[in-house]
Design a protein around this motif. Structure first.
Motif, PDB file in Angstrom:
ATOM      1  N   UNK A 247       0.861  -1.170   0.000  1.00  0.00           N
ATOM      2  CA  UNK A 247       0.000   0.000   0.000  1.00  0.00           C
ATOM      3  C   UNK A 247       0.903   1.226   0.000  1.00  0.00           C
ATOM      4  N   UNK A 248       0.582   2.181  -0.854  1.00  0.00           N
ATOM      5  CA  UNK A 248       1.379   3.403  -0.979  1.00  0.00           C
ATOM      6  C   UNK A 248       0.536   4.579  -0.494  1.00  0.00           C
ATOM      7  N   UNK A 249       1.014   5.249   0.550  1.00  0.00           N
ATOM      8  CA  UNK A 249       0.316   6.393   1.132  1.00  0.00           C
ATOM      9  C   UNK A 249       0.869   7.658   0.491  1.00  0.00           C
ATOM     10  N   UNK A 250       0.032   8.401  -0.210  1.00  0.00           N
ATOM     11  CA  UNK A 250       0.506   9.562  -0.957  1.00  0.00           C
ATOM     12  C   UNK A 250      -0.063  10.851  -0.369  1.00  0.00           C
ATOM     13  N   UNK A 251       0.644  11.968  -0.650  1.00  0.00           N
ATOM     14  CA  UNK A 251       0.163  13.278  -0.233  1.00  0.00           C
ATOM     15  C   UNK A 251       0.124  13.432   1.278  1.00  0.00           C
ATOM     16  N   UNK A 252      -0.802  14.280   1.764  1.00  0.00           N
ATOM     17  CA  UNK A 252      -0.950  14.564   3.193  1.00  0.00           C
ATOM     18  C   UNK A 252       0.395  15.031   3.764  1.00  0.00           C
ATOM     19  N   UNK A 253       0.846  16.171   3.285  1.00  0.00           N
ATOM     20  CA  UNK A 253       2.200  16.643   3.548  1.00  0.00           C
ATOM     21  C   UNK A 253       2.371  17.218   4.948  1.00  0.00           C
ATOM     22  N   UNK A 254       3.510  16.950   5.531  1.00  0.00           N
ATOM     23  CA  UNK A 254       3.890  17.555   6.809  1.00  0.00           C
ATOM     24  C   UNK A 254       5.287  18.132   6.631  1.00  0.00           C
ATOM     25  N   UNK A 271      -0.639  24.816   7.738  1.00  0.00           N
ATOM     26  CA  UNK A 271       0.433  24.072   7.082  1.00  0.00           C
ATOM     27  C   UNK A 271       1.414  23.443   8.045  1.00  0.00           C
ATOM     28  N   UNK A 272       1.510  23.967   9.268  1.00  0.00           N
ATOM     29  CA  UNK A 272       2.476  23.541  10.279  1.00  0.00           C
ATOM     30  C   UNK A 272       3.906  23.903   9.885  1.00  0.00           C
ATOM     31  N   UNK A 273       4.063  24.766   8.892  1.00  0.00           N
ATOM     32  CA  UNK A 273       5.365  25.323   8.574  1.00  0.00           C
ATOM     33  C   UNK A 273       5.551  26.617   9.337  1.00  0.00           C
ATOM     34  N   UNK A 274       6.782  27.159   9.397  1.00  0.00           N
ATOM     35  CA  UNK A 274       6.995  28.402  10.132  1.00  0.00           C
ATOM     36  C   UNK A 274       6.237  29.559   9.500  1.00  0.00           C
ATOM     37  N   UNK A 275       5.723  30.449  10.327  1.00  0.00           N
ATOM     38  CA  UNK A 275       5.017  31.625   9.850  1.00  0.00           C
ATOM     39  C   UNK A 275       6.028  32.603   9.251  1.00  0.00           C
ATOM     40  N   UNK A 276       5.720  33.104   8.051  1.00  0.00           N
ATOM     41  CA  UNK A 276       6.549  34.119   7.417  1.00  0.00           C
ATOM     42  C   UNK A 276       5.666  35.271   6.949  1.00  0.00           C
ATOM     43  N   UNK A 277       6.334  36.380   6.589  1.00  0.00           N
ATOM     44  CA  UNK A 277       5.599  37.485   5.987  1.00  0.00           C
ATOM     45  C   UNK A 277       5.730  37.408   4.477  1.00  0.00           C
ATOM     46  N   UNK A 278       5.299  38.451   3.777  1.00  0.00           N
ATOM     47  CA  UNK A 278       5.311  38.422   2.326  1.00  0.00           C
ATOM     48  C   UNK A 278       6.688  38.351   1.716  1.00  0.00           C
ATOM     49  N   UNK A 279       7.735  38.729   2.474  1.00  0.00           N
ATOM     50  CA  UNK A 279       9.113  38.644   1.994  1.00  0.00           C
ATOM     51  C   UNK A 279       9.798  37.377   2.471  1.00  0.00           C
ATOM     52  N   UNK A 295       4.663  25.143   2.691  1.00  0.00           N
ATOM     53  CA  UNK A 295       3.406  24.552   2.204  1.00  0.00           C
ATOM     54  C   UNK A 295       3.756  23.416   1.275  1.00  0.00           C
ATOM     55  N   UNK A 296       3.679  22.204   1.787  1.00  0.00           N
ATOM     56  CA  UNK A 296       4.107  21.021   1.053  1.00  0.00           C
ATOM     57  C   UNK A 296       3.226  20.701  -0.134  1.00  0.00           C
ATOM     58  N   UNK A 297       3.815  19.933  -1.076  1.00  0.00           N
ATOM     59  CA  UNK A 297       3.056  19.465  -2.212  1.00  0.00           C
ATOM     60  C   UNK A 297       3.064  20.385  -3.404  1.00  0.00           C
ATOM     61  N   UNK A 298       3.863  21.450  -3.370  1.00  0.00           N
ATOM     62  CA  UNK A 298       3.937  22.338  -4.529  1.00  0.00           C
ATOM     63  C   UNK A 298       4.860  21.741  -5.593  1.00  0.00           C
ATOM     64  N   UNK A 299       4.619  22.030  -6.867  1.00  0.00           N
ATOM     65  CA  UNK A 299       5.548  21.587  -7.913  1.00  0.00           C
ATOM     66  C   UNK A 299       6.925  22.201  -7.710  1.00  0.00           C
ATOM     67  N   UNK A 300       7.952  21.515  -8.208  1.00  0.00           N
ATOM     68  CA  UNK A 300       9.325  21.979  -8.030  1.00  0.00           C
ATOM     69  C   UNK A 300       9.533  23.395  -8.556  1.00  0.00           C
ATOM     70  N   UNK A 301       9.003  23.774  -9.736  1.00  0.00           N
ATOM     71  CA  UNK A 301       9.209  25.148 -10.197  1.00  0.00           C
ATOM     72  C   UNK A 301       8.627  26.200  -9.264  1.00  0.00           C
ATOM     73  N   UNK A 302       7.528  25.882  -8.581  1.00  0.00           N
ATOM     74  CA  UNK A 302       6.945  26.829  -7.626  1.00  0.00           C
ATOM     75  C   UNK A 302       7.883  27.002  -6.424  1.00  0.00           C
TER      76      UNK A 302
END
Length: 411
Positions: A247-254, A271-279, A295-302
């Motif tokens: 069984x392969x568990x996909x997504x659900x990023x941490x 997201x449970x990632x560190x809070x940042x501002x617009x910069x 924010x996990x799960x973004x494409x590599x170019x993003x």
């Protein structure tokens, strides 16, 4: 302090390498990248499929090709990329303890960029009941296994070595594009895919002839020693068993946020990632964050684009530009999973939002202290596996001395 650098980047994935390349090319001084894996490049190294843009000659790039190019660009710009080097903790506001094959050292910097990425939530964190049989993998583990051992080839040899192996029949859990990648990897390894199971009522196309069980959840992992099947419950409440040995568990990023938490950085609730501002500045002066850590799960170019953006903020910091981190918190209401950045300052900043469920042409709203700032119907459909970028105009008018900003969605 054993030694100092100008910028220390933690993580050599798309975001970290892109940040290092831009910083080094802009003359930021000594830029050093730490990567705990034996090779740099991040998750794309294991994605042997097209979809990562094109090279200088217009030929499509697969994941490994994309990763190699990112490493080359960082090195050519003058950055130092160290593999097998793990940042284990903080030795000061801008100093890290590092473990590598060369031993232990303490590295200070004028700025630190956290680009440690994200990982798929494993079985233990998903609270799936059952025994602990072999054959339970995340997509990343699957890709590494196939890359190292060639799927079912060398099956007997791997069993003798006591290694995990990819079996003969698999169930994929998840419905986003990563699940499609898992299906392709399994098929390339000669593994039959019994079904794709997802709790979502709607999933993207691209699974071919594989049965899709939408609105369905896995309730138990069956088997001892080796997985023999998964128990599932459909939207009608009925239960059944899907026979499989993998069984392969996909997504659900941490996010890999251990360093951020050790530094005492506040984490975004969605997201449970560190809070940042617009910069992409964190609440700790001189500490920045970018990429899938936020924010996990973004494409590599993003993620790479965010790496280039954080480099600009780091250059401002190194140049002594008097800018402070935003203080106005941003949260979501309604059927939105998360919004980034988590803080806003005096300058208008774009927003990145992701929906909790499929929303067809929703009306998005931005408000501060209950007063509406903007309300607009989007021409597109929001889906849980893809983020949507809202331009800086959406945050124009935010009072930097005011209360929280809320972003919501209405059908």
């Amino acid at each position: 302090m054993d030694r100092t650098v100008d910028v220390l980047v933690v993580g050599a994935g798309p975001a970290g390498l892109a940040a290092a390349a831009r910083l080094a090319a802009a003359g930021a001084g000594r830029v050093e990248v730490l990567e705990r894996e034996p090779a740099a490049g991040g998750a794309p190294r294991h994605c042997a499929r097209p979809g990562f843009g094109a090279d200088a000659r217009g030929r499509p790039l697969d994941g490994p090709g994309y990763a190699r190019r990112a490493v080359r660009e960082a090195l050519r710009a003058g950055a130092v990329v160290r593999t097998g080097a793990s940042a284990t903790g903080w030795a000061g506001p801008l100093a890290l303890d590092v473990t590598s094959p060369a031993g232990l050292e303490r590295i200070g910097a004028r700025a630190v960029v956290l680009a440690t990425g994200a990982r798929e939530r494993p079985r233990s964190a998903r609270l799936l009941p059952g025994t602990r049989p072999a054959g339970v993998l995340t997509t990343g583990e699957l890709q590494r296994t196939v890359e190292l051992f060639g799927g079912r080839k060398g099956h007997a040899e791997r069993e003798r070595a006591g290694r995990e192996y990819v079996g003969r029949r698999a169930v994929v859990v998840g419905g986003d594009p990563v699940a499609r990648s898992a299906v392709r990897t399994l098929r390339s390894a000669g593994v039959a895919v019994t079904a794709v199971v997802t709790g979502l009522p709607f999933v993207p196309t691209g699974f071919g002839s594989v049965p899709l069980l939408t609105g369905t959840v896995v309730t138990e992992l069956l088997g001892r020693g080796r997985l023999t099947g998964v128990a599932v419950r459909g939207r009608d409440g009925r239960t059944s068993v899907l026979r499989c040995d993998t069984v392969v568990l996909t997504g659900d990023w941490v996010p890999d946020h251990e360093l951020a938490r050790a530094r005492g950085l506040p984490l975004a609730p969605g997201t449970r990632g560190p809070v940042t501002d617009g910069a992409l500045r964190t609440t700790a002066p001189g500490v920045f964050a970018a990429g899938d850590l936020l924010h996990g799960g973004e494409p590599a170019p993003v993620a790479a684009a965010e790496g280039r953006a954080v480099a600009d903020a780091v250059l401002d910091h190194l140049g002594g530009l008097p800018r402070t981190t935003g203080t106005v918190p941003v949260t979501t209401v309604g059927p939105l999973r998360w919004v980034a950045p988590g803080l806003l300052g005096p300058e208008a900043a774009p927003l990145l939002v992701r929906a909790e469920s499929r929303l067809v042409r929703p009306v998005l709203t931005v408000a501060q202290d209950g007063a509406p700032l903007r309300r607009e119907r989007l021409p597109a459909t929001l889906v849980p596996w893809r983020s949507v970028r809202l331009g800086p105009g959406w945050t124009r008018g935010v009072d930097p001395a005011g209360g929280p900003v809320t972003v919501g969605a209405e059908a």
